[in-house]
Write a protein that holds these residues in place. Structure first.
Motif, PDB file in Angstrom:
ATOM      1  N   ALA A 200      25.769  66.238   5.269  1.00 15.74           N
ATOM      2  CA  ALA A 200      25.326  67.621   5.083  1.00 15.74           C
ATOM      3  C   ALA A 200      23.825  67.731   5.325  1.00 15.74           C
ATOM      4  CB  ALA A 200      25.681  68.100   3.675  1.00 15.74           C
ATOM      5  N   GLY A 201      23.088  66.714   4.880  1.00 13.04           N
ATOM      6  CA  GLY A 201      21.649  66.712   5.118  1.00 13.04           C
ATOM      7  C   GLY A 201      21.321  66.670   6.597  1.00 13.04           C
ATOM      8  N   LEU A 202      22.067  65.893   7.341  1.00 13.31           N
ATOM      9  CA  LEU A 202      21.852  65.826   8.793  1.00 13.31           C
ATOM     10  C   LEU A 202      22.194  67.159   9.450  1.00 13.31           C
ATOM     11  CD1 LEU A 202      23.295  62.274   9.533  1.00 13.31           C
ATOM     12  CD2 LEU A 202      20.894  62.961   9.576  1.00 13.31           C
ATOM     13  N   ALA A 203      23.222  67.822   8.941  1.00 13.51           N
ATOM     14  CA  ALA A 203      23.589  69.136   9.477  1.00 13.51           C
ATOM     15  C   ALA A 203      22.480  70.148   9.233  1.00 13.51           C
ATOM     16  CB  ALA A 203      24.890  69.612   8.844  1.00 13.51           C
ATOM     17  N   TYR A 204      21.805  70.008   8.093  1.00 11.14           N
ATOM     18  CA  TYR A 204      20.670  70.895   7.816  1.00 11.14           C
ATOM     19  C   TYR A 204      19.516  70.615   8.770  1.00 11.14           C
ATOM     20  CZ  TYR A 204      16.420  72.587   5.668  1.00 11.14           C
ATOM     21  OH  TYR A 204      15.205  73.180   5.464  1.00 11.14           O
ATOM     22  N   VAL A 205      19.214  69.345   8.965  1.00 10.38           N
ATOM     23  CA  VAL A 205      18.123  68.970   9.873  1.00 10.38           C
ATOM     24  C   VAL A 205      18.406  69.490  11.280  1.00 10.38           C
ATOM     25  CG1 VAL A 205      16.953  67.018  10.980  1.00 10.38           C
ATOM     26  CG2 VAL A 205      17.424  66.965   8.523  1.00 10.38           C
ATOM     27  N   ALA A 206      19.690  69.449  11.669  1.00 10.39           N
ATOM     28  CA  ALA A 206      20.090  69.916  13.000  1.00 10.39           C
ATOM     29  C   ALA A 206      20.226  71.443  13.066  1.00 10.39           C
ATOM     30  CB  ALA A 206      21.408  69.270  13.407  1.00 10.39           C
ATOM     31  N   LYS A 207      19.937  72.105  11.929  1.00 12.15           N
ATOM     32  CA  LYS A 207      19.996  73.571  11.833  1.00 12.15           C
ATOM     33  C   LYS A 207      21.410  74.129  12.007  1.00 12.15           C
ATOM     34  CE  LYS A 207      15.222  74.144  13.425  1.00 12.15           C
ATOM     35  NZ  LYS A 207      14.675  74.208  12.062  1.00 12.15           N
ATOM     36  N   VAL A 208      22.407  73.288  11.689  1.00 11.24           N
ATOM     37  CA  VAL A 208      23.802  73.762  11.693  1.00 11.24           C
ATOM     38  C   VAL A 208      24.078  74.570  10.440  1.00 11.24           C
ATOM     39  CG1 VAL A 208      26.217  73.015  11.677  1.00 11.24           C
ATOM     40  CG2 VAL A 208      24.543  71.817  13.104  1.00 11.24           C
ATOM     41  N   ILE A 209      23.455  74.175   9.333  1.00 11.70           N
ATOM     42  CA  ILE A 209      23.563  74.919   8.081  1.00 11.70           C
ATOM     43  C   ILE A 209      22.154  75.182   7.550  1.00 11.70           C
ATOM     44  CG2 ILE A 209      25.825  73.968   7.490  1.00 11.70           C
ATOM     45  CD1 ILE A 209      24.446  72.052   5.546  1.00 11.70           C
ATOM     46  N   ASP A 210      22.020  76.176   6.666  1.00 13.65           N
ATOM     47  CA  ASP A 210      20.711  76.467   6.082  1.00 13.65           C
ATOM     48  C   ASP A 210      20.567  75.757   4.730  1.00 13.65           C
ATOM     49  OD1 ASP A 210      22.212  77.968   4.275  1.00 13.65           O
ATOM     50  OD2 ASP A 210      21.568  79.900   5.066  1.00 13.65           O
TER      51      ASP A 210
END
Length: 226
Positions: A46-56
């Motif tokens: 989930a943290g990686l998804a945030y870094v990739a701007k997939v989630i806020d």
């Protein structure tokens, strides 16, 4: 009307040595369900998804709470966890110079306000122990039985949302901006809206982008970590 003096503080890495959300999750898992520690790799995803701007950031916080703490936590259990965590943070994780500045502002007659993107359910417990008068933080939804859920109520109090939350709190408290003298302390450039809006902005323990902005604006730069 007599001028109101407000001293508004961010919490994570301004008052505390480190961020508080991940430490709270680890603290709660050790006391609530150690087996959930095995789910930490999913939280990292989930943290990686945030870094990739997939989630806020709001989605990141809600997702990690759901995976690592479960769908809901009974109100009495939340109180036990947050009180124990706040005791731990205040005993070991608060910067000495932050304590001194909080005490100085209080002695000077400032109303102490914590304004943080951290969740209110534990930020209030920390703020209470440090002598704050008011807390503005990210609120959580509760189920019909009063149990804490992973869902955010309203906005994640981050960036421009923090300024909106402060202004909403002031309106509810009957405080007109024109009647207030406001100083604001923060470590992060995401708080630029509140820093710009305040009368006395302080960049505290600032990371690179905030330090550069503070220099350009002529704001005082303080380091409470020394």
């Amino acid at each position: 009307m007599r001028s109101q003096h407000l001293a508004i503080y961010d919490m994570d890495k301004t008052i505390t040595r480190t961020p508080t959300w991940t430490p709270f999750l680890a603290f709660a898992m050790r006391r609530r369900a150690r087996w959930r520690l095995a789910l930490l790799p999913w939280a990292a995803i989930a943290g990686l998804a945030y870094v990739a701007k997939v989630i806020d950031r709001a989605k990141l916080k809600q997702t990690t709470q759901k995976w690592l703490l479960g769908g809901s936590i009974a109100a009495d259990h939340v109180a036990t966890l947050t009180n124990a965590f706040a005791d731990h943070v205040v005993a070991t994780g608060v910067l000495d110079q932050a304590r001194a500045r909080i005490a100085a502002d209080k002695a000077a007659g400032y109303r102490l306000v914590m304004a943080t993107a951290s969740y209110a359910f534990y930020a209030r417990a920390i703020a209470e122990r440090l002598g704050f008068d008011d807390v503005i933080a990210t609120e959580s939804e509760h189920d019909p039985a009063g149990a804490l859920t992973p869902h955010i109520a309203g906005e994640n109090v981050y960036g421009p949302a923090k300024l909106r939350a402060v202004e909403t709190w002031m309106a509810k408290a009957g405080l007109a901006r024109a009647d207030c003298r406001i100083r604001f302390y923060s470590d992060h450039v995401s708080d630029a809206p509140v820093l710009e809006w305040s009368d006395e902005p302080f960049a505290v323990n600032a990371h690179g982008p905030l330090k550069a902005l503070a220099r350009a604006k002529g704001w005082p730069i303080l380091d409470w970590r020394k």
